[in-house]
Design an enzyme around this catalytic site. Structure first.
Site, PDB file in Angstrom:
ATOM      1  N   PHE A  12       0.868  -1.132  -0.273  1.00 15.21           N
ATOM      2  CA  PHE A  12      -0.551   0.038   0.001  1.00 15.21           C
ATOM      3  C   PHE A  12       0.973   1.570   0.018  1.00 15.21           C
ATOM      4  CE2 PHE A  12      -2.218   3.000   3.126  1.00 15.21           C
ATOM      5  CZ  PHE A  12      -3.124   3.782   2.545  1.00 15.21           C
ATOM      6  N   ASN A  33       8.072  -9.352  -1.336  1.00 11.25           N
ATOM      7  CA  ASN A  33       7.928 -10.904  -1.972  1.00 11.25           C
ATOM      8  C   ASN A  33       6.405 -11.948  -1.846  1.00 11.25           C
ATOM      9  OD1 ASN A  33       6.672 -10.884   0.353  1.00 11.25           O
ATOM     10  ND2 ASN A  33       7.040 -11.711   1.880  1.00 11.25           N
ATOM     11  N   GLY A  37       1.579  -7.752  -1.013  1.00  9.62           N
ATOM     12  CA  GLY A  37       2.069  -6.526  -2.137  1.00  9.62           C
ATOM     13  C   GLY A  37       1.683  -7.098  -2.960  1.00  9.62           C
ATOM     14  N   LEU A  78      10.277   0.055   4.108  1.00  6.98           N
ATOM     15  CA  LEU A  78       8.608   0.036   4.365  1.00  6.98           C
ATOM     16  C   LEU A  78       7.856  -1.874   3.845  1.00  6.98           C
ATOM     17  CD1 LEU A  78       9.082   1.850   3.074  1.00  6.98           C
ATOM     18  CD2 LEU A  78       6.995   2.255   2.195  1.00  6.98           C
ATOM     19  N   ASN A 104      19.415  -7.378   7.541  1.00  7.09           N
ATOM     20  CA  ASN A 104      20.186  -7.722   5.999  1.00  7.09           C
ATOM     21  C   ASN A 104      19.908  -6.116   5.404  1.00  7.09           C
ATOM     22  OD1 ASN A 104      20.060  -9.832   6.615  1.00  7.09           O
ATOM     23  ND2 ASN A 104      17.628 -10.986   6.085  1.00  7.09           N
ATOM     24  N   TYR A 150       2.585  -7.663  16.070  1.00 10.10           N
ATOM     25  CA  TYR A 150       3.150  -6.402  15.329  1.00 10.10           C
ATOM     26  C   TYR A 150       3.977  -4.853  15.952  1.00 10.10           C
ATOM     27  CZ  TYR A 150       2.699  -2.836  12.508  1.00 10.10           C
ATOM     28  OH  TYR A 150       2.373  -1.521  10.904  1.00 10.10           O
ATOM     29  N   LYS A 154       8.206  -3.878  15.708  1.00  5.97           N
ATOM     30  CA  LYS A 154       8.306  -2.830  15.369  1.00  5.97           C
ATOM     31  C   LYS A 154       9.362  -2.123  16.674  1.00  5.97           C
ATOM     32  CE  LYS A 154       6.551  -1.943  11.139  1.00  5.97           C
ATOM     33  NZ  LYS A 154       7.601  -1.601  10.015  1.00  5.97           N
ATOM     34  N   TYR A 164      22.324  -0.187  15.634  1.00  3.00           N
ATOM     35  CA  TYR A 164      23.393  -1.284  13.894  1.00  3.00           C
ATOM     36  C   TYR A 164      24.877   1.001  13.836  1.00  3.00           C
ATOM     37  CZ  TYR A 164      22.934  -4.682  12.100  1.00  3.00           C
ATOM     38  OH  TYR A 164      22.808  -6.338  11.585  1.00  3.00           O
TER      39      TYR A 164
END
Length: 324
Positions: A12, A33, A37, A78, A104, A150, A154, A164
């Site tokens: 989206f 993937n 989407g 995203l 990654n 979820y 997040k 990182y």
């Protein structure tokens, strides 16, 4: 011409961002993937400067990307299952997209020197004890709740990025926390409030409101949200290592949203109340003071206007589902 890699590029928000960047005359690599989407979200866009790659970021990003695009400028992360109907169905995939996928993406960005924007969510605030929610608020999240896969994914994603960046000073990254967003290219029946309400209104079915409907939400039309994302990268020097809320502070009760959808859609639907959901957020509204100051950004599309556009877009899709 700048080159952008968008993970979740067929989703989206990803497809709407892709469209905006292509309009600027930039080159976009959309990585997805296609679990959520859809290729059709990208099919109507100019293809000349668009490359579509099927890939799951839980795997290290393909080295061929660096070979073919050695001068990659920006990485937009995203990729994540973001709708309740989907992340409750695929909880492990949702967790791994953040815990495995984000490293990654960051390792790839370090190799290319590209600037990174990561999309987090207002769900990191949980059922907030602070209202409206500022970026400094730590949140109130049940780690064992029905949507924890979820919210907690997040939250740990933000932690991964933070450390990182501390360990790798060359990593140029910023984060946004996205509040409820709606508009064209949303998936039908994805468990999000407005898509559910609009779908039922267009079919004349009862709109289901959990609890008494007094809980509040704030919704942002997708073009406003995309302009905020672009502002974060356009001001990359000022936004490095920053976390910024993006959303519309125009707050309404869930019941009021249902009533407004019925009116704007000229629907015959009525409102049906169901038992309240466990761990349901009572109030959700962003404090966007930081976005106003840092990005000179705030939403401009009214709820009425945004709903009108979304309803027109969804009407065709609902008609197609009825024909099939």
């Amino acid at each position: 011409m700048k080159t952008h890699l968008i993970t979740g590029g067929a989703g989206f928000l990803g497809s709407n961002l892709t469209e905006a960047l292509l309009r600027r005359g930039d080159r976009v690599i959309a990585l997805d993937n296609f679990s959520i989407g859809k290729r059709e979200n990208l099919a109507d866009l100019p293809q000349e400067n668009l490359e579509i790659i099927e890939w799951d970021i839980r795997q290290p990003l393909p080295s061929s990307l660096i070979t073919h695009h050695p001068l990659l400028d920006f990485v937009w992360n995203l990729a994540c299952i973001a709708s309740p109907a989907h992340y409750t169905k695929w909880p492990i995939e949702t967790i791994e997209t953040n815990t495995l996928g984000i490293p990654n993406v960051l390792k790839f960005a370090l190799k290319t020197g590209a600037k990174v924007l990561h999309t987090s969510t207002s769900e990191v605030y949980g059922d907030p004890l602070e209202h409206p929610q500022k970026e400094t608020y730590w949140g109130n999240v049940n780690t064992l709740g029905s949507h924890a896969m979820y919210k907690e994914a997040k939250r740990i994603g933000e932690t991964i990025i933070t450390f990182y960046a501390k360990v790798h000073p060359d990593l140029d990254v910023r984060m946004v926390r996205i509040f409820n967003t709606y508009g064209q290219k949303m998936a039908l029946l994805d468990g999000r409030m407005l898509t559910e309400f609009i779908y039922r209104a267009l079919k004349g079915e009862p709109i289901e409101v959990h609890g008494d409907g007094s809980q509040t939400r704030s919704t942002c039309y997708v073009s406003d949200l995309v302009s905020g994302l672009l502002a974060m990268m356009d001001r990359a020097d000022e936004t490095r290592n920053e976390v910024v809320n993006l959303g519309n502070p125009d707050e309404h009760t869930v019941k009021n949203f249902a009533e407004t959808v019925i009116r704007v859609a000229s629907s015959t639907s009525t409102i049906t109340h169901l038992p309240a959901r466990s761990d349901d957020v009572k109030r959700r509204c962003p404090d966007i003071s930081k976005a106003r100051q840092l990005l000179d950004w705030e939403p401009s599309v009214s709820l009425e206007d945004g709903l009108t556009r979304t309803i027109e877009w969804m009407k065709t899709r609902v008609e197609l589902t009825q024909q099939n």
